[in-house]
Design an enzyme around this catalytic site. Structure first.
Site, PDB file in Angstrom:
ATOM      1  N   THR A 122       0.827  -1.206   0.000  1.00 40.97           N
ATOM      2  CA  THR A 122       0.000   0.000   0.000  1.00 40.97           C
ATOM      3  C   THR A 122       0.863   1.259   0.000  1.00 40.97           C
ATOM      4  OG1 THR A 122      -1.484   1.289   1.423  1.00 40.97           O
ATOM      5  CG2 THR A 122      -0.126  -0.319   2.514  1.00 40.97           C
ATOM      6  N   ASP A 123       0.296   2.369  -0.501  1.00 41.00           N
ATOM      7  CA  ASP A 123       1.016   3.655  -0.443  1.00 41.00           C
ATOM      8  C   ASP A 123       1.119   4.167   0.990  1.00 41.00           C
ATOM      9  OD1 ASP A 123      -1.657   4.366  -0.039  1.00 41.00           O
ATOM     10  OD2 ASP A 123      -1.546   6.177  -1.269  1.00 41.00           O
ATOM     11  N   GLU A 124       0.331   3.568   1.911  1.00 41.87           N
ATOM     12  CA  GLU A 124       0.369   4.056   3.296  1.00 41.87           C
ATOM     13  C   GLU A 124       1.726   3.812   3.948  1.00 41.87           C
ATOM     14  OE1 GLU A 124      -2.912   3.690   5.872  1.00 41.87           O
ATOM     15  OE2 GLU A 124      -4.372   3.491   4.262  1.00 41.87           O
ATOM     16  N   TYR A 147      -1.302  -0.571  11.092  1.00 42.11           N
ATOM     17  CA  TYR A 147      -1.560  -1.262   9.819  1.00 42.11           C
ATOM     18  C   TYR A 147      -0.424  -0.984   8.837  1.00 42.11           C
ATOM     19  CZ  TYR A 147      -3.260  -1.496   4.991  1.00 42.11           C
ATOM     20  OH  TYR A 147      -3.356  -1.721   3.632  1.00 42.11           O
ATOM     21  N   LYS A 151       2.553  -3.401   6.989  1.00 37.55           N
ATOM     22  CA  LYS A 151       2.760  -3.516   5.536  1.00 37.55           C
ATOM     23  C   LYS A 151       4.207  -3.133   5.183  1.00 37.55           C
ATOM     24  CE  LYS A 151      -0.153  -4.539   3.011  1.00 37.55           C
ATOM     25  NZ  LYS A 151      -0.782  -5.840   2.638  1.00 37.55           N
TER      26      LYS A 151
HETATM   27  P1  NAD Z   1     -10.109  -6.871   2.603  1.00 37.89           P
HETATM   28  O1  NAD Z   1     -10.046  -6.698   4.081  1.00 37.89           O
HETATM   29  O2  NAD Z   1     -11.361  -6.577   1.873  1.00 37.89           O
HETATM   30  O3  NAD Z   1      -9.682  -8.369   2.218  1.00 37.89           O
HETATM   31  C1  NAD Z   1      -8.683  -9.073   2.898  1.00 37.89           C
HETATM   32  C2  NAD Z   1      -9.001 -10.563   2.773  1.00 37.89           C
HETATM   33  O4  NAD Z   1      -7.953 -11.272   3.447  1.00 37.89           O
HETATM   34  C3  NAD Z   1     -10.327 -10.988   3.439  1.00 37.89           C
HETATM   35  O5  NAD Z   1     -11.078 -11.770   2.560  1.00 37.89           O
HETATM   36  C4  NAD Z   1      -9.875 -11.780   4.657  1.00 37.89           C
HETATM   37  O6  NAD Z   1     -10.769 -12.843   5.019  1.00 37.89           O
HETATM   38  C5  NAD Z   1      -8.551 -12.336   4.175  1.00 37.89           C
HETATM   39  N1  NAD Z   1      -7.661 -12.678   5.300  1.00 37.89           N
HETATM   40  C6  NAD Z   1      -7.371 -11.930   6.391  1.00 37.89           C
HETATM   41  N2  NAD Z   1      -6.528 -12.597   7.205  1.00 37.89           N
HETATM   42  C7  NAD Z   1      -6.267 -13.785   6.591  1.00 37.89           C
HETATM   43  C8  NAD Z   1      -5.448 -14.902   6.918  1.00 37.89           C
HETATM   44  N3  NAD Z   1      -4.722 -14.914   8.049  1.00 37.89           N
HETATM   45  N4  NAD Z   1      -5.412 -15.944   6.071  1.00 37.89           N
HETATM   46  C9  NAD Z   1      -6.153 -15.957   4.923  1.00 37.89           C
HETATM   47  N5  NAD Z   1      -6.958 -14.932   4.567  1.00 37.89           N
HETATM   48  C10 NAD Z   1      -7.001 -13.854   5.385  1.00 37.89           C
HETATM   49  O7  NAD Z   1      -8.904  -5.989   2.049  1.00 37.89           O
HETATM   50  P2  NAD Z   1      -8.739  -5.312   0.616  1.00 37.89           P
HETATM   51  O8  NAD Z   1      -9.200  -3.902   0.706  1.00 37.89           O
HETATM   52  O9  NAD Z   1      -9.278  -6.205  -0.420  1.00 37.89           O
HETATM   53  O10 NAD Z   1      -7.151  -5.267   0.523  1.00 37.89           O
HETATM   54  C11 NAD Z   1      -6.417  -6.362  -0.045  1.00 37.89           C
HETATM   55  C12 NAD Z   1      -4.939  -6.057   0.021  1.00 37.89           C
HETATM   56  O11 NAD Z   1      -4.679  -4.853  -0.679  1.00 37.89           O
HETATM   57  C13 NAD Z   1      -4.411  -5.845   1.449  1.00 37.89           C
HETATM   58  O12 NAD Z   1      -3.149  -6.440   1.543  1.00 37.89           O
HETATM   59  C14 NAD Z   1      -4.280  -4.343   1.575  1.00 37.89           C
HETATM   60  O13 NAD Z   1      -3.234  -4.021   2.441  1.00 37.89           O
HETATM   61  C15 NAD Z   1      -3.960  -3.952   0.150  1.00 37.89           C
HETATM   62  N6  NAD Z   1      -4.392  -2.593  -0.243  1.00 37.89           N
HETATM   63  C16 NAD Z   1      -5.682  -2.185  -0.037  1.00 37.89           C
HETATM   64  C17 NAD Z   1      -6.055  -0.920  -0.470  1.00 37.89           C
HETATM   65  C18 NAD Z   1      -7.479  -0.430  -0.309  1.00 37.89           C
HETATM   66  O14 NAD Z   1      -7.749   0.741  -0.578  1.00 37.89           O
HETATM   67  N7  NAD Z   1      -8.423  -1.267   0.086  1.00 37.89           N
HETATM   68  C19 NAD Z   1      -5.120  -0.053  -1.060  1.00 37.89           C
HETATM   69  C20 NAD Z   1      -3.810  -0.523  -1.256  1.00 37.89           C
HETATM   70  C21 NAD Z   1      -3.459  -1.791  -0.853  1.00 37.89           C
END
Ligand code: NAD
Length: 333
Positions: A122-124, A147, A151
């Protein structure tokens, strides 16, 4: 190609699976997800019977299952994470356990079986950007909340595995995503849902925090480009250059739903809240040829209408906690 997607029942992972299986006949996807908060198998109901798709309910920290699945895959894309900043402020422990130890478990199997790895970060990790400065992939990481710190820790772990063991890995750092199927506790769905329910819309502090936004399908497309064209060991920023204050986002949503700005309620700011995120993604544009396609205002409108028309998807997910104005004051277990 055999693809292992971890965390594919969440917002971005499920968008990736829907997109990928819709655009190819000859790849197989195994989706491993422990179905924690934020996950929803209904996100995948359109493809659940696709013969090229298989779901396994398990945990990325389970060494034996991860080892077995990675041995039988060509590439692993890890979306699995504890992903909500406010939850990490209320209780950081699950973030340390899943984000750091889970990524470590995957890395061990990647190096043992010599497979390709896409680490979705993430950009965070960069933290606050001063006015007029945008971070590129060589900028220092400086995370501000638990968080983001987990990351950043995994970004370092991945790059150390590249340097030490020569694994075939790519790290992506994307900005805030939005679009259909995003869990109701995140800013855009929460604002839409509270407005539909005629509840006040909370804004942290003065609402002037700046974020850049990208439609989830643009993020997914960027990952697809990187699978085929990304260079091992490299980090790629991903953004659509839509820098906008949280207040402006909320006002735009209220306008689309024909509600007044008087619905806004200013609440105590989130501790450690970054004032501005800004990244430069010229590397992926110039070296890989990816470009975002979505226009922000049109995509926001489509997203608002999706939530209006899909109440049956989000209603069962909505409770006091997911719509709480200051979630970090709750003690999540
Ligand atoms: P989300 O919370 O919607 O999905 C995360 C998924 O991971 C869920 O389905 C959850 O059940 C699963 N999970 C959690 N712990 C687990 C474990 N121990 N084993 C197996 N599965 C597990 O998150 P998202 O928004 O879809 O983000 C996905 C990825 O993208 C993350 O790594 C996040 O850091 C990154 N990201 C998100 C954003 C954003 O804006 N949402 C931006 C940049 C990066």
């Amino acid at each position: 190609m055999d693809i292992l997607v971890c965390g594919g029942a969440g917002f971005i992972g499920s968008a990736f699976i829907r997109n990928y299986l819709g655009s190819t006949d000859d790849s197989k996807i195994t989706n491993l997800d422990s179905l924690t908060i934020g996950s929803n198998l209904k996100n995948l109901k359109d493809i659940e019977h696709n013969p090229n798709y298989k779901f396994i309910k398990d945990d990325i920290r389970n060494e034996s299952i991860i080892d077995e699945l990675i041995k039988n895959s060509d590439i692993v894309i890890n979306f699995a994470a504890e992903s909500h900043v406010d939850r990490s402020i209320a209780n950081p422990k699950p973030f340390i356990e899943t984000n750091i130890f889970g990524t470590f478990t995957i890395l061990e199997a990647i190096r043992k079986h010599d497979k390709q790895f896409v680490h979705v970060s993430t950009d965070e990790v960069y933290g606050d950007a001063q006015d007029k400065i945008s971070f590129n992939e060589d900028s220092q990481v400086n995370p501000s909340n638990p968080y983001a710190a987990t990351k950043a820790a995994t970004d370092h772990l991945v790059s150390s595995y590249y340097r030490t063991y020569g694994i075939n890995c790519i790290t992506t750092r994307c900005t805030n995503n939005f679009g259909p199927y995003q869990f109701p506790e995140k800013l855009i769905p929460k604002t839409i849902i509270r407005t539909i329910k005629n509840l006040k819309v909370p804004l942290y502090g003065n609402g002037n925090q700046i974020r850049s936004w990208i439609h989830v399908n643009d993020h997914v497309e960027a990952i697809k480009y990187l699978i085929s064209k990304g260079q091992p060991g490299q980090v790629y920023n991903i953004t659509a250059y839509e820098e906008i204050t949280n207040k402006t986002i909320v006002e735009k949503i209220l306008k689309i739903l024909e509600k007044s700005n008087e619905m806004i309620e200013y609440v105590t700011d989130r501790p450690g809240h970054d004032k501005r995120y800004s990244i430069d993604c010229s590397k992926i544009e110039n070296q890989i040829g990816w470009r975002p396609k979505y226009n922000f205002d049109d995509a926001l409108k489509q997203t608002v209408y999706w939530y209006v028309n899909n109440q049956s998807w989000w209603e069962p997910l909505v409770n006091e906690n997911t719509l709480h104005p200051q979630p970090w004051t709750l003690s999540w277990k």
